[in-house]
Design a protein around this motif. Structure first.
Motif, mmCIF file in Angstrom:
data_model
loop_
_atom_site.group_PDB
_atom_site.id
_atom_site.type_symbol
_atom_site.label_atom_id
_atom_site.label_comp_id
_atom_site.label_asym_id
_atom_site.label_seq_id
_atom_site.Cartn_x
_atom_site.Cartn_y
_atom_site.Cartn_z
ATOM 1 N N HIS A 30 -7.071 11.422 3.082
ATOM 2 C CA HIS A 30 -7.544 10.069 3.338
ATOM 3 C C HIS A 30 -8.848 10.132 4.129
ATOM 4 O O HIS A 30 -8.827 10.269 5.346
ATOM 5 C CB HIS A 30 -6.477 9.270 4.088
ATOM 6 C CG HIS A 30 -5.178 9.232 3.343
ATOM 7 N ND1 HIS A 30 -5.016 8.502 2.188
ATOM 8 C CD2 HIS A 30 -3.998 9.862 3.555
ATOM 9 C CE1 HIS A 30 -3.790 8.665 1.738
ATOM 10 N NE2 HIS A 30 -3.150 9.489 2.538
ATOM 11 N N ARG A 35 -9.804 4.980 5.435
ATOM 12 C CA ARG A 35 -9.133 4.527 6.664
ATOM 13 C C ARG A 35 -9.812 3.270 7.208
ATOM 14 O O ARG A 35 -9.146 2.325 7.620
ATOM 15 C CB ARG A 35 -9.168 5.625 7.724
ATOM 16 C CG ARG A 35 -8.301 6.804 7.407
ATOM 17 C CD ARG A 35 -8.486 7.925 8.440
ATOM 18 N NE ARG A 35 -7.670 9.049 8.113
ATOM 19 C CZ ARG A 35 -6.402 9.187 8.486
ATOM 20 N NH1 ARG A 35 -5.837 8.272 9.217
ATOM 21 N NH2 ARG A 35 -5.707 10.250 8.130
ATOM 22 N N ARG A 36 -11.129 3.287 7.217
ATOM 23 C CA ARG A 36 -11.886 2.140 7.730
ATOM 24 C C ARG A 36 -11.624 0.896 6.881
ATOM 25 O O ARG A 36 -11.418 -0.201 7.405
ATOM 26 C CB ARG A 36 -13.375 2.477 7.774
ATOM 27 C CG ARG A 36 -14.197 1.469 8.573
ATOM 28 C CD ARG A 36 -15.665 1.859 8.642
ATOM 29 N NE ARG A 36 -16.272 1.565 7.356
ATOM 30 C CZ ARG A 36 -16.951 2.431 6.617
ATOM 31 N NH1 ARG A 36 -17.140 3.662 7.036
ATOM 32 N NH2 ARG A 36 -17.468 2.086 5.461
ATOM 33 N N LEU A 39 -8.130 -0.436 7.638
ATOM 34 C CA LEU A 39 -8.124 -1.109 8.942
ATOM 35 C C LEU A 39 -8.769 -2.488 8.841
ATOM 36 O O LEU A 39 -8.248 -3.471 9.385
ATOM 37 C CB LEU A 39 -8.855 -0.257 9.987
ATOM 38 C CG LEU A 39 -8.869 -0.798 11.404
ATOM 39 C CD1 LEU A 39 -7.452 -0.993 11.933
ATOM 40 C CD2 LEU A 39 -9.646 0.143 12.308
ATOM 41 N N TYR A 42 -6.376 -4.791 7.119
ATOM 42 C CA TYR A 42 -5.351 -5.212 8.085
ATOM 43 C C TYR A 42 -5.876 -6.340 8.959
ATOM 44 O O TYR A 42 -5.179 -7.316 9.210
ATOM 45 C CB TYR A 42 -4.944 -4.050 8.980
ATOM 46 C CG TYR A 42 -3.912 -3.105 8.406
ATOM 47 C CD1 TYR A 42 -3.290 -3.333 7.178
ATOM 48 C CD2 TYR A 42 -3.547 -1.970 9.102
ATOM 49 C CE1 TYR A 42 -2.344 -2.454 6.679
ATOM 50 C CE2 TYR A 42 -2.597 -1.093 8.610
ATOM 51 C CZ TYR A 42 -1.995 -1.345 7.405
ATOM 52 O OH TYR A 42 -1.051 -0.469 6.922
ATOM 53 N N LEU A 68 -0.893 7.132 4.563
ATOM 54 C CA LEU A 68 -2.001 6.615 5.378
ATOM 55 C C LEU A 68 -1.542 5.412 6.187
ATOM 56 O O LEU A 68 -1.813 5.305 7.383
ATOM 57 C CB LEU A 68 -3.210 6.255 4.518
ATOM 58 C CG LEU A 68 -4.380 5.604 5.268
ATOM 59 C CD1 LEU A 68 -4.890 6.495 6.403
ATOM 60 C CD2 LEU A 68 -5.499 5.263 4.307
ATOM 61 N N ARG A 69 -0.837 4.486 5.542
ATOM 62 C CA ARG A 69 -0.351 3.306 6.258
ATOM 63 C C ARG A 69 0.596 3.710 7.385
ATOM 64 O O ARG A 69 0.595 3.122 8.457
ATOM 65 C CB ARG A 69 0.324 2.336 5.279
ATOM 66 C CG ARG A 69 -0.701 1.626 4.401
ATOM 67 C CD ARG A 69 -0.064 0.874 3.255
ATOM 68 N NE ARG A 69 0.246 1.845 2.200
ATOM 69 C CZ ARG A 69 1.207 1.709 1.310
ATOM 70 N NH1 ARG A 69 1.984 0.639 1.314
ATOM 71 N NH2 ARG A 69 1.410 2.613 0.387
ATOM 72 N N GLN A 71 0.376 6.461 9.105
ATOM 73 C CA GLN A 71 -0.429 7.107 10.143
ATOM 74 C C GLN A 71 -1.300 6.136 10.936
ATOM 75 O O GLN A 71 -1.722 6.463 12.037
ATOM 76 C CB GLN A 71 -1.352 8.154 9.515
ATOM 77 C CG GLN A 71 -0.651 9.305 8.872
ATOM 78 C CD GLN A 71 -1.605 10.137 8.017
ATOM 79 O OE1 GLN A 71 -2.807 9.916 7.985
ATOM 80 N NE2 GLN A 71 -1.045 11.097 7.292
ATOM 81 N N MET A 72 -1.582 4.963 10.382
ATOM 82 C CA MET A 72 -2.523 4.034 11.016
ATOM 83 C C MET A 72 -2.085 3.644 12.424
ATOM 84 O O MET A 72 -2.898 3.597 13.336
ATOM 85 C CB MET A 72 -2.724 2.784 10.165
ATOM 86 C CG MET A 72 -3.414 3.035 8.846
ATOM 87 S SD MET A 72 -5.087 3.676 8.982
ATOM 88 C CE MET A 72 -5.961 2.210 9.478
ATOM 89 N N ASP A 73 -0.807 3.358 12.613
ATOM 90 C CA ASP A 73 -0.292 2.966 13.924
ATOM 91 C C ASP A 73 1.185 3.320 13.969
ATOM 92 O O ASP A 73 2.012 2.594 13.418
ATOM 93 C CB ASP A 73 -0.491 1.462 14.144
ATOM 94 C CG ASP A 73 0.027 0.991 15.487
ATOM 95 O OD1 ASP A 73 0.582 1.806 16.264
ATOM 96 O OD2 ASP A 73 -0.102 -0.211 15.766
#
Length: 143
Positions: A30, A35-36, A39, A42, A68-69, A71-73
Motif C-alpha cells: 500500500h 494511504r493518503r 485517509l 475517510y 490497509l483499512r 492498519q489505518m487506525d
C-alpha cells in the motif's frame, strides 16, 4: 441444471481493527498515495466498506481483504464481513479477489461524467481519479 452458488457470509461483526489478525500471505502493498487517498476519503465520506475475514479456531478474525483499512487506525471499530471458509479457501480468495477486480475495465465517458459530479477538494482523491483515467486509457489500448 447448474449447481447453486453457496453463500459463505455468516455475519457482520464490529471489531477493533487492532484485534484483527492480518493474513501472513497477503501479497498487497500500500503506497503512500493510496494511504493518503483512503485517509482523505475517510475524512470526506467516512468508513464505508467492510473488511473481509474468517474465524480462527480461537475465535479471532483473520483478514482476507482490508489490510490497509485495518492498519489505518488500530483503535477504530470496523465492520467485518465474516465468512465460513477454510484456511485453503481463504488463501484462494486472498489470491483472487484483487485480480478479479483489476480485470474490470472503465468506460472512460461514464467515469468522466461520474468524476464531474463528485464535488471534493481532496488532492489525494483527484490524484486517484487521474490514475483511474490513465488505467482506462491503457486498458482500451490493450484491447
Amino acid at each position: 441444471m447448474t449447481k447453486p452458488v453457496r453463500d459463505r457470509i455468516v455475519r457482520h461483526q464490529k471489531v477493533r481493527a487492532g484485534d484483527l489478525v492480518p493474513h501472513e500471505l497477503n501479497p498487497r502493498t500500500h503506497p503512500h498515495g493510496q494511504r493518503r487517498a483512503l485517509l482523505e476519503l475517510y475524512r470526506e465520506v467516512g468508513f464505508a466498506r467492510s473488511l473481509l475475514g474468517y474465524e480462527l479456531p480461537d475465535g479471532r478474525l483473520k483478514l482476507i481483504d482490508g489490510h490497509l483499512r485495518q492498519q489505518m487506525d488500530p483503535e477504530m471499530e470496523v465492520d467485518v464481513e465474516v465468512l465460513d471458509v477454510t484456511d485453503a479457501e481463504a488463501r484462494a480468495l486472498l489470491l483472487a479477489i484483487d485480480p478479479l477486480a483489476q480485470l474490470a475495465g472503465y468506460q472512460a465517458q461514464t467515469l468522466a461524467e461520474l468524476r464531474a459530479t463528485v464535488e471534493g477538494d481532496s488532492a489525494a482523491i483527484k490524484s486517484l481519479w487521474e490514475i483511474l483515467l490513465e488505467a482506462s486509457r491503457k486498458t482500451r489500448q490493450a484491447v
